[in-house]
Design a protein around this motif. Structure first.
Motif, short mmCIF file in Angstrom:
data_model
loop_
_atom_site.label_atom_id
_atom_site.label_comp_id
_atom_site.label_asym_id
_atom_site.label_seq_id
_atom_site.Cartn_x
_atom_site.Cartn_y
_atom_site.Cartn_z
N THR A 124 0.95 -1.18 0.16
CA THR A 124 0.05 0.20 0.04
C THR A 124 0.88 1.24 0.01
O THR A 124 2.10 1.17 0.40
N TYR A 125 0.36 2.38 -0.57
CA TYR A 125 1.11 3.45 -0.43
C TYR A 125 1.47 3.86 1.00
O TYR A 125 2.43 4.70 1.50
N GLY A 126 0.76 3.15 2.07
CA GLY A 126 0.88 3.35 3.48
C GLY A 126 2.17 2.48 3.84
O GLY A 126 2.61 2.20 5.07
N GLY A 127 2.87 1.98 2.93
CA GLY A 127 4.29 1.10 3.10
C GLY A 127 5.32 2.25 2.97
O GLY A 127 6.49 2.05 3.38
N GLN A 128 4.90 3.35 2.71
CA GLN A 128 5.69 4.67 2.73
C GLN A 128 5.24 5.83 3.44
O GLN A 128 6.25 6.63 3.95
N VAL A 129 4.18 5.96 3.80
CA VAL A 129 3.49 7.13 4.04
C VAL A 129 2.55 6.65 5.49
O VAL A 129 1.86 5.41 5.17
N ALA A 130 2.78 7.17 6.64
CA ALA A 130 1.93 6.69 7.80
C ALA A 130 0.99 7.80 8.24
O ALA A 130 1.08 8.91 8.06
N PHE A 131 -0.07 7.35 8.74
CA PHE A 131 -1.32 7.95 9.30
C PHE A 131 -1.61 7.55 10.81
O PHE A 131 -1.59 6.37 10.98
N ALA A 132 -2.17 8.63 11.47
CA ALA A 132 -2.39 8.25 13.04
C ALA A 132 -3.77 7.24 12.90
O ALA A 132 -4.23 7.38 11.81
N GLY A 133 -3.70 6.37 13.83
CA GLY A 133 -4.84 5.48 13.72
C GLY A 133 -4.75 4.30 13.11
O GLY A 133 -5.53 3.33 12.91
N SER A 150 -3.38 8.28 -8.18
CA SER A 150 -2.81 9.84 -8.25
C SER A 150 -2.58 10.21 -6.90
O SER A 150 -1.51 10.84 -6.37
N GLN A 151 -3.60 10.22 -6.07
CA GLN A 151 -3.56 10.67 -4.79
C GLN A 151 -2.27 10.08 -4.06
O GLN A 151 -1.54 10.55 -3.28
N ALA A 152 -2.22 8.48 -4.19
CA ALA A 152 -1.37 7.65 -3.51
C ALA A 152 0.11 8.26 -3.98
O ALA A 152 1.04 8.42 -3.14
N LEU A 153 0.29 8.59 -5.38
CA LEU A 153 1.74 9.06 -5.58
C LEU A 153 1.76 10.49 -5.19
O LEU A 153 3.13 10.71 -4.78
N ASP A 154 0.86 11.22 -5.32
CA ASP A 154 1.48 12.53 -4.63
C ASP A 154 1.59 12.75 -3.34
O ASP A 154 2.57 13.47 -2.65
N SER A 155 0.81 11.87 -2.45
CA SER A 155 0.96 11.90 -1.06
C SER A 155 2.59 11.20 -0.77
O SER A 155 3.41 11.74 -0.04
N THR A 156 2.82 10.14 -1.54
CA THR A 156 4.07 9.57 -1.16
C THR A 156 5.40 10.58 -1.73
O THR A 156 6.25 10.55 -1.03
N LEU A 157 5.03 11.04 -3.01
CA LEU A 157 6.26 12.22 -2.96
C LEU A 157 6.27 13.31 -2.28
O LEU A 157 7.40 13.51 -1.98
N GLY A 158 5.31 13.83 -1.84
CA GLY A 158 5.33 14.64 -0.53
C GLY A 158 6.07 14.19 0.56
O GLY A 158 7.12 14.89 1.00
#
Length: 279
Positions: A135-144, A246-254
């Motif tokens: 998941t893009y959550g393998g690069q980006v972390a969110f609370a909860g 596209s949302q996943a890529l933008d979030s990951t790049l950021g």
């Protein structure tokens, strides 16, 4: 096109089901694992010659090895798709020990066991492809979402290391990082901890809005995502990572840009712990 054989875990719903359906429609062979055969009875009836279902709970490591060995005993398996998994939402202290153990056993240990069991067979047949669903959550972390992230960050490190080990054997590894998609993962199978009022209004409970379809559906189309995953198997060399959405890529790049900036700012700090030149 020569028909290939795919071994896919968790094919009763979500990406596993989308992949299986598209592959069978293309005339390929699929060995799909499920925990309940009733959920794939329609596929068994429609594709009796090209679809084989196996009962498997990936937390049972001995059973994982038995299913993998049995699949290769029948013949060549070209692609292994490690897909079985689920999400667990809640603040870290809201999650029980049993929930921690189970999501690790499913998402992390189960995937590791599947890949390790397949490697000797893939080497013996001269190569193949491994697709690890992340998941893009393998690069980006969110609370909860701490334990889900723990399993996905963990399996990504494992898969990236294994990719380097097995490349000389003509075995490619691809980590797939989808963004939010309209699957049962988000709107059905997601598990939620017993929530504590002290976290109400806290970022740890922001996931509740995401899980409610009334707040808008996820942008990702699981059918299109499945098609891109299938296409990736024909790409050589195997792409190590593939972000879908596209949302996943933008979030990951950021997040990665911020991380690089943070590391760059630590150059003096990092160098301050080295022995002086010449010592």
């Amino acid at each position: 096109m020569t028909s290939r054989t795919w071994l896919i875990t968790g094919v009763s719903s979500g990406f596993g089901n989308a992949l299986t359906t598209q592959l069978l429609e293309r005339g390929e062979h699929v060995i799909g694992t499920v925990r309940n055969l009733d959920k794939v009875a329609d596929l068994q009836k429609q594709y009796p010659d090209t679809f084989r279902a196996e009962i498997l709970d990936v937390t049972d490591t001995a059973a994982v090895r038995t299913v993998v060995d049995g699949a290769f005993a029948v013949g060549r398996v070209d692609v292994i798709v490690s897909n079985a998994g689920y999400g667990l939402f809640g603040a870290a202290e809201e999650i029980t020990d049993a929930q921690v153990d189970h999501i690790i056993a499913t998402n992390l240990t189960g995937s590791i066991t599947l890949i390790r069991a397949a490697l000797p067979h893939l080497r013996a047949q001269g190569g193949g492809r491994i697709v690890q669903m992340s998941t893009y959550g393998g690069q980006v972390a969110f609370a909860g979402n701490s334990m889900y992230h723990a399993t996905k960050w963990g399996i990504e490190g494992f898969a990236e290391s294994v990719a380097q080990e097995v490349a000389p054997f003509n075995i490619g590894v691809t980590i797939v990082e989808p963004g939010g998609a309209r699957t049962e993962f988000r709107y059905g199978s997601a598990q939620v901890a017993e929530l504590m009022p002290v976290y109400d209004g806290n970022p740890a409970h922001a996931f509740q809005a995401m899980l409610d379809p009334a707040n808008g559906l996820a942008p990702g189309d699981p059918q299109r995502m499945a098609a891109r995953i299938i296409e990736s198997v024909d790409v050589s060399p195997a792409p190590l990572r593939m972000v879908l959405g596209s949302q996943a890529l933008d979030s990951t790049l950021g997040v990665l840009r911020d991380r690089i900036d943070s590391f760059e700012a630590q150059r003096d700090l990092a160098a301050s712990t080295d022995f002086p030149t010449g010592e």
